[in-house]
Design an enzyme around this catalytic site. Sequence first.
Site, PDB file in Angstrom:
ATOM      1  CD  GLU A   1     -38.364  -8.958  16.402  1.00 24.96           C
ATOM      2  OE1 GLU A   1     -38.653  -9.293  17.647  1.00 24.96           O
ATOM      3  OE2 GLU A   1     -38.947  -8.900  15.555  1.00 24.96           O
TER       4      GLU A   1
ATOM      5  CB  CYS B   1     -31.959 -12.082  23.677  1.00 26.07           C
ATOM      6  SG  CYS B   1     -32.645 -13.267  22.237  1.00 26.07           S
TER       7      CYS B   1
ATOM      8  CB  CYS C   1     -35.157 -18.316  10.443  1.00 24.13           C
ATOM      9  SG  CYS C   1     -34.433 -20.023  11.125  1.00 24.13           S
TER      10      CYS C   1
ATOM     11  CB  CYS D   1     -39.409 -24.070  13.993  1.00 25.95           C
ATOM     12  SG  CYS D   1     -37.758 -24.957  13.943  1.00 25.95           S
TER      13      CYS D   1
ATOM     14  CB  CYS E   1     -40.421 -20.093  14.971  1.00 24.90           C
ATOM     15  SG  CYS E   1     -39.038 -18.789  15.227  1.00 24.90           S
TER      16      CYS E   1
ATOM     17  N   GLY F   1     -33.152 -16.074  13.705  1.00 20.20           N
ATOM     18  CA  GLY F   1     -32.077 -16.850  12.820  1.00 20.20           C
ATOM     19  C   GLY F   1     -31.582 -18.088  13.617  1.00 20.20           C
ATOM     20  CD  GLU F   2     -29.841 -22.877  13.991  1.00 23.21           C
ATOM     21  OE1 GLU F   2     -30.996 -23.108  14.717  1.00 23.21           O
ATOM     22  OE2 GLU F   2     -29.033 -23.375  14.508  1.00 23.21           O
TER      23      GLU F   2
ATOM     24  CB  SER G   1     -34.676 -25.661  19.742  1.00 25.18           C
ATOM     25  OG  SER G   1     -33.915 -24.385  20.065  1.00 25.18           O
ATOM     26  CG  LEU G   2     -35.106 -32.472  22.388  1.00 26.62           C
ATOM     27  CD1 LEU G   2     -34.304 -33.012  21.472  1.00 26.62           C
ATOM     28  CD2 LEU G   2     -34.486 -33.056  23.708  1.00 26.62           C
ATOM     29  CG  HIS G   3     -38.863 -27.264  20.566  1.00 28.77           C
ATOM     30  ND1 HIS G   3     -38.771 -26.799  21.839  1.00 28.77           N
ATOM     31  CD2 HIS G   3     -38.491 -26.507  19.513  1.00 28.77           C
ATOM     32  CE1 HIS G   3     -38.113 -25.490  21.785  1.00 28.77           C
ATOM     33  NE2 HIS G   3     -37.797 -25.332  20.556  1.00 28.77           N
TER      34      HIS G   3
ATOM     35  CG  ASN H   1     -43.909 -16.189  24.011  1.00 27.42           C
ATOM     36  OD1 ASN H   1     -44.182 -15.912  24.893  1.00 27.42           O
ATOM     37  ND2 ASN H   1     -42.607 -16.469  23.737  1.00 27.42           N
TER      38      ASN H   1
ATOM     39  CB  CYS I   1     -37.035 -12.996  18.979  1.00 28.47           C
ATOM     40  SG  CYS I   1     -35.988 -11.778  19.550  1.00 28.47           S
TER      41      CYS I   1
HETATM   42  N1  SAH Z   1     -32.632 -20.922  15.825  1.00 29.81           N
HETATM   43  C1  SAH Z   1     -32.167 -21.136  17.134  1.00 29.81           C
HETATM   44  C2  SAH Z   1     -32.768 -19.862  18.217  1.00 29.81           C
HETATM   45  C3  SAH Z   1     -34.278 -19.686  17.970  1.00 29.81           C
HETATM   46  S1  SAH Z   1     -34.907 -18.826  19.195  1.00 29.81           S
HETATM   47  C4  SAH Z   1     -33.029 -22.428  17.820  1.00 29.81           C
HETATM   48  O1  SAH Z   1     -33.853 -22.940  17.014  1.00 29.81           O
HETATM   49  O2  SAH Z   1     -32.786 -22.831  18.903  1.00 29.81           O
HETATM   50  C5  SAH Z   1     -34.664 -19.647  20.602  1.00 29.81           C
HETATM   51  C6  SAH Z   1     -35.788 -20.526  21.221  1.00 29.81           C
HETATM   52  O3  SAH Z   1     -37.272 -20.069  21.344  1.00 29.81           O
HETATM   53  C7  SAH Z   1     -35.582 -21.873  20.480  1.00 29.81           C
HETATM   54  O4  SAH Z   1     -35.751 -22.869  21.358  1.00 29.81           O
HETATM   55  C8  SAH Z   1     -37.015 -21.661  19.601  1.00 29.81           C
HETATM   56  O5  SAH Z   1     -37.586 -23.065  19.395  1.00 29.81           O
HETATM   57  C9  SAH Z   1     -38.205 -20.850  20.853  1.00 29.81           C
HETATM   58  N2  SAH Z   1     -39.122 -20.253  19.963  1.00 29.81           N
HETATM   59  C10 SAH Z   1     -39.259 -19.810  18.952  1.00 29.81           C
HETATM   60  N3  SAH Z   1     -40.415 -19.602  18.876  1.00 29.81           N
HETATM   61  C11 SAH Z   1     -41.266 -19.745  19.716  1.00 29.81           C
HETATM   62  C12 SAH Z   1     -42.492 -19.339  20.499  1.00 29.81           C
HETATM   63  N4  SAH Z   1     -43.495 -18.857  19.550  1.00 29.81           N
HETATM   64  N5  SAH Z   1     -42.683 -19.727  21.653  1.00 29.81           N
HETATM   65  C13 SAH Z   1     -41.954 -20.087  22.282  1.00 29.81           C
HETATM   66  N6  SAH Z   1     -40.691 -20.617  22.120  1.00 29.81           N
HETATM   67  C14 SAH Z   1     -40.380 -20.220  20.930  1.00 29.81           C
END
Ligand code: SAH
Length: 355
Positions: free
Chosen positions: A96, A109, A116, A120, A123, A163-164, A218-220, A297, A340
């Site tokens: 995508e 994007c 992937c 996570c 995701c 993807g990462e 991506s810290l979270h 999301n 995505c």
């Molecule tokens: N692999 C990379 C790119 C991932 S997508 C990474 O981990 O950073 C980009 C961002 O969207 C990342 O911060 C990922 O953690 C976040 N993300 C993935 N799924 C999500 C969701 N369902 N809702 C909100 N953010 C999400």
Amino acid sequence: MTSDVQQKTDILSMTPDEMKAFVVSMGEPGYRAGQLFTWLHKGASFGEMTNLPKAFREKIEAHTDWRLPQIEEKYISAEDGTVKYLLSLKDGECVECVFMKYHHGSTLCVSSQAGCRMGCRFCASTLNGQVRNLTASEILGQVITVGRDTGERVDGIVMMGIGEPLDNYDNVVRFLRLVSDPAGLNIGLRHISLSTCGIVPKIHDLAEEGLPVTLSVSLHAADDETRSALMPINKKYPISVLLGACRQYFVKTGRRVSFEYTLIAGKNDTPAQADALAAVLKKEMRCPCHVNLIPLNEVAETGLERPGRQRAEAFRKQLEARGINATIRRKLGGDIDASCGQLRLRRKQAAEDKM
Ligand code: SAH
């Protein structure tokens, strides 16, 4: 760079120097490689390359494997013009990408892998587990295909699709060099962000490449227990190690690091967790940084929920009060579900249901 499928050369993954050597190896004058590179990066077919001799074009075409990603599905947001694409690659894998318009220009994007393996919890991209690295030309091809389809210049890129990127390091670095090449699309590296879940050794490698891209991490979560529960990679590279690498990236490149923090109801969205985030960033980063808050999301399969708007705003305020810059990411393409991973997942599931 020879594809396994057809044993032909993946010409769109070549640097200008490699293309020159290839053209010479075909018994043709090396200076033609420059024109060829520019045409290919415009997405022109060999038939359109009218300033190159026909015999030259036929020879190159016969020895190369050249196919841009094809548009399978396309959704245009009625709210803000965001366009979401499902693109197919030559082996039928789908990825995508999302074209977004901001007042300062357009951003695409892109995806770096089909699937992937980072796992996570929140995701959609990782749910299927399966993964294949995209070649540099398949990542570049997304930019070319979308540029041609929209008829607009892509001003900036975020590597935040499926993807990462740092799990496909060599192809991603090659892509960054190609897409910023002045003879090609010439997209400024300063307008490119690479998002990673935190593969620490590769962050160190990236800092040495001389590529001034923005690193998004991506810290979270602000503590290892919470982060490991959301992101398995944290068990290998815990927060203090990750932030040490981010600090090193800033010291080496002078580029401010930005952090993504997806807000998930009841998991990481309390005021105390905002305080902890501010504290850990101050302690471990000690340099300018920015936090992007992304309200989750929702992905049905995960069962995780998005917190309300007020909760997200309170989290942001708490960070600001502790001296950390933070913004809540504006949701573009809300009506087309522009985040995505979901389109690819649906398509995979539909294919499996048929079997
Ligand atoms: N692999 C990379 C790119 C991932 S997508 C990474 O981990 O950073 C980009 C961002 O969207 C990342 O911060 C990922 O953690 C976040 N993300 C993935 N799924 C999500 C969701 N369902 N809702 C909100 N953010 C999400």
